[in-house]
Design a protein around this motif. Structure first.
Motif, PDB file in Angstrom:
ATOM      1  N   ARG A 125       0.864  -1.188   0.000  1.00 23.73           N
ATOM      2  CA  ARG A 125       0.000   0.000   0.000  1.00 23.73           C
ATOM      3  C   ARG A 125       0.897   1.233   0.000  1.00 23.73           C
ATOM      4  O   ARG A 125       1.448   1.615   1.028  1.00 23.73           O
ATOM      5  N   TYR A 126       1.088   1.816  -1.176  1.00 29.00           N
ATOM      6  CA  TYR A 126       2.104   2.873  -1.273  1.00 29.00           C
ATOM      7  C   TYR A 126       1.716   4.022  -2.202  1.00 29.00           C
ATOM      8  O   TYR A 126       2.459   4.981  -2.366  1.00 29.00           O
ATOM      9  N   ASN A 181      -8.620   1.190  -6.675  1.00 26.55           N
ATOM     10  CA  ASN A 181      -7.225   1.138  -6.217  1.00 26.55           C
ATOM     11  C   ASN A 181      -7.118   0.852  -4.726  1.00 26.55           C
ATOM     12  O   ASN A 181      -6.067   1.075  -4.118  1.00 26.55           O
ATOM     13  N   ALA A 182      -8.222   0.346  -4.190  1.00 28.31           N
ATOM     14  CA  ALA A 182      -8.333   0.236  -2.726  1.00 28.31           C
ATOM     15  C   ALA A 182      -7.180  -0.514  -2.068  1.00 28.31           C
ATOM     16  O   ALA A 182      -6.813  -0.200  -0.949  1.00 28.31           O
ATOM     17  N   ASN A 183      -6.618  -1.484  -2.756  1.00 24.79           N
ATOM     18  CA  ASN A 183      -5.571  -2.272  -2.100  1.00 24.79           C
ATOM     19  C   ASN A 183      -4.214  -1.602  -2.101  1.00 24.79           C
ATOM     20  O   ASN A 183      -3.300  -2.036  -1.412  1.00 24.79           O
ATOM     21  N   GLU A 184      -4.085  -0.554  -2.917  1.00 25.20           N
ATOM     22  CA  GLU A 184      -2.740   0.010  -3.113  1.00 25.20           C
ATOM     23  C   GLU A 184      -2.569   1.433  -2.610  1.00 25.20           C
ATOM     24  O   GLU A 184      -1.445   1.917  -2.494  1.00 25.20           O
ATOM     25  N   ILE A 185      -3.676   2.131  -2.338  1.00 20.02           N
ATOM     26  CA  ILE A 185      -3.499   3.542  -1.981  1.00 20.02           C
ATOM     27  C   ILE A 185      -3.224   3.733  -0.495  1.00 20.02           C
ATOM     28  O   ILE A 185      -3.944   3.249   0.366  1.00 20.02           O
ATOM     29  N   GLY A 214      -9.075   2.069   3.171  1.00 21.72           N
ATOM     30  CA  GLY A 214      -7.910   1.816   4.029  1.00 21.72           C
ATOM     31  C   GLY A 214      -6.817   2.859   3.902  1.00 21.72           C
ATOM     32  O   GLY A 214      -5.715   2.668   4.400  1.00 21.72           O
ATOM     33  N   ALA A 215      -7.139   3.986   3.221  1.00 22.95           N
ATOM     34  CA  ALA A 215      -6.136   5.035   3.034  1.00 22.95           C
ATOM     35  C   ALA A 215      -6.340   6.158   4.053  1.00 22.95           C
ATOM     36  O   ALA A 215      -7.389   6.262   4.683  1.00 22.95           O
ATOM     37  N   VAL A 216      -5.331   6.983   4.178  1.00 20.38           N
ATOM     38  CA  VAL A 216      -5.439   8.242   4.928  1.00 20.38           C
ATOM     39  C   VAL A 216      -5.940   9.291   3.941  1.00 20.38           C
ATOM     40  O   VAL A 216      -5.616   9.240   2.760  1.00 20.38           O
ATOM     41  N   VAL A 217      -6.745  10.259   4.425  1.00 19.83           N
ATOM     42  CA  VAL A 217      -7.297  11.255   3.507  1.00 19.83           C
ATOM     43  C   VAL A 217      -6.982  12.677   3.984  1.00 19.83           C
ATOM     44  O   VAL A 217      -7.289  13.052   5.119  1.00 19.83           O
TER      45      VAL A 217
END
Ligand SMILES: *Cc1c(COP(=O)(O)O)cnc(C)c1O
Length: 423
Positions: A125-126, A181-185, A214-217
């Motif tokens: 996740r990058y 892109n949920a798995n990578e962001i 699952g990302a920070v916003v």
């Protein structure tokens, strides 16, 4: 409330007379062009100077002259605690708790500092997901942060473009891209109001979708703060940054600000680039090893407060507090609505220009961006010669920002008369 606009000067003047915020214009210096008061539609680039700014700065100069270093404790507004003075009003403006905001540094510097904490890529996740055509400084920040983590921007930066023949992003497309892109962001970051198109992104929906993935916003609110209603706390935004020299009228290079959601205070010892002003106030001058952060957003401070800038900031924030963001936004919607109405009346078939800013009030702030179909540069120059301050963006866009604190309906009408005459 929908107003039936009319295309005549008398009507514009009627709107001005019924404007409860009318008196605020006299609190600002209005720049002149050719010896005459300009029609200043550049508040999105540099907001105007409040007449009280000098008084606020002079107070600090006088205290410095009289007290020297003692001013840290004994100035009328003691410099040691200066960053606290803006918290309450900043919190009102961005919809936060006072502990969640602090004025510090400059915008891009703050963006970097926030990304140090909130962009934490790992092997799966990058990626950073953002709008294409973000303000250059933000692009440079994103790319260099990616490099800083040993990654490659070609791979790690996802930039969303509008659909073909469209100028602005559809919220549904943003949400879909986040899901895909949920798995990578690792980080979703957007402007609050896009600087070029004037589009006001749906902060609530983007935040929800990003966090669900699952990302920070985070958001860069350079063109949103002091312009549109913000509810950063309520919308659960992780972090935000802004500058104060655009709609916040705090002067060139004015002190910037950050928001960190209180949820994120609970992380034990979040990674950050630390400095003494973020260290616990009671122990700051012990000058000891071992950084112990202050509670809240204050813990992200690095350096001591640039007091002269912060004084200018306070002068302007007082005006915002007195006027109220709600009332400002209400006027802004009508003022920009009137500009849009006149522009459309004049060129209903979009032969000469097209408004690329979204047409719904919920999807924009006060700025309208016009794509000029022919002779854009010439028309822009013609407008400035006739006393209108506005800006030009390559390849063919002019941006107009009627600001509710100091612009009038009559100015919008008079702008239109001049604009028409140039085609
Ligand atoms: C105005 C603006 C900037 C400018 O950055 P500074 O650090 O204040 O020089 C950066 N990003 C956006 C989106 C802006 O609108």
């Amino acid at each position: 409330m929908k107003i039936a606009f009319e295309n005549n000067l008398r009507f514009a003047k009627t709107l001005d007379r019924s404007d409860h915020l009318q008196s605020y214009r006299s609190k600002f210096f209005i720049p002149e062009i050719n010896g005459k008061k300009s029609i200043y539609f550049s508040g999105n680039s540099l907001g105007l100077q409040p007449k009280t700014t000098g008084k606020f700065i002079n107070q600090e100069l006088a205290d410095w002259a009289k007290l020297g270093v003692e001013g840290h404790e004994h100035a009328e507004r003691p410099w040691l605690y200066y960053h606290k003075l803006s918290k309450k009003i900043l919190a009102e403006i961005v919809g936060a708790k006072p502990t969640e905001v602090v004025a510090m540094n400059q915008l891009t510097v703050n963006l970097h500092l926030m990304m140090v904490t909130f962009y934490r890529p790992n092997s799966s996740r990058y990626k950073i997901l953002t709008e294409a055509g973000a303000f250059s400084s933000d692009q440079y920040a994103f790319e260099s942060q990616i490099k800083f983590h040993g990654l490659n921007a070609e791979d790690a930066l996802i930039e969303l473009k509008p659909r073909e023949n469209e100028f602005t992003l559809r919220t549904e497309d943003i949400l879909t891209a986040i899901e895909e892109n949920a798995n990578e962001i690792a980080l979703v970051i957007f402007g609050g109001v896009q600087y070029y198109t004037g589009q006001f992104f749906d902060l609530k929906k983007i935040t929800e979708a990003g966090q669900k993935a699952g990302a920070v916003v985070g958001f860069d609110l350079a063109h949103a703060v002091g312009n549109v209603d913000l509810h950063l706390h309520h919308h659960n935004v992780d972090f935000a940054v802004w500058c104060s020299y655009k709609y916040l009228n705090s002067g060139p290079g004015g002190i910037a600000g950050v928001f960190v959601h209180e949820r994120n205070f609970k992380q034990t010892d979040p990674l950050r680039f630390a400095g003494w002003w973020g260290h616990q106030e009671s122990a700051r001058f012990e000058m000891k090893k071992g950084f112990k952060p202050m509670d809240g957003a204050d813990g992200w401070q690095v350096s001591n407060v640039p007091v002269l800038q912060a004084a200018a900031h306070l002068a302007s924030l007082e005006i915002f507090h007195a006027a109220g963001m709600k009332a400002l936004r209400n006027k802004s919607i009508v003022l920009t609505g009137y500009l849009e109405f006149l522009l459309k009346e004049n060129d209903p078939l979009e032969k000469y220009y097209k408004i690329i800013t979204p047409s719904g009030a919920a999807d924009r702030g006060c700025q309208l961006s016009l794509y000029i179909k022919r002779n854009g540069q010439k028309i822009f120059t013609g407008l400035t010669k006739k006393g209108i301050s506005l800006d030009w963006r390559e390849p063919n866009v002019i941006r107009l920002a009627p600001v509710p604190l100091y612009n009038t309906f009559e100015e919008v009408y008079r702008f239109m008369e001049i604009f028409k005459s140039l085609f």
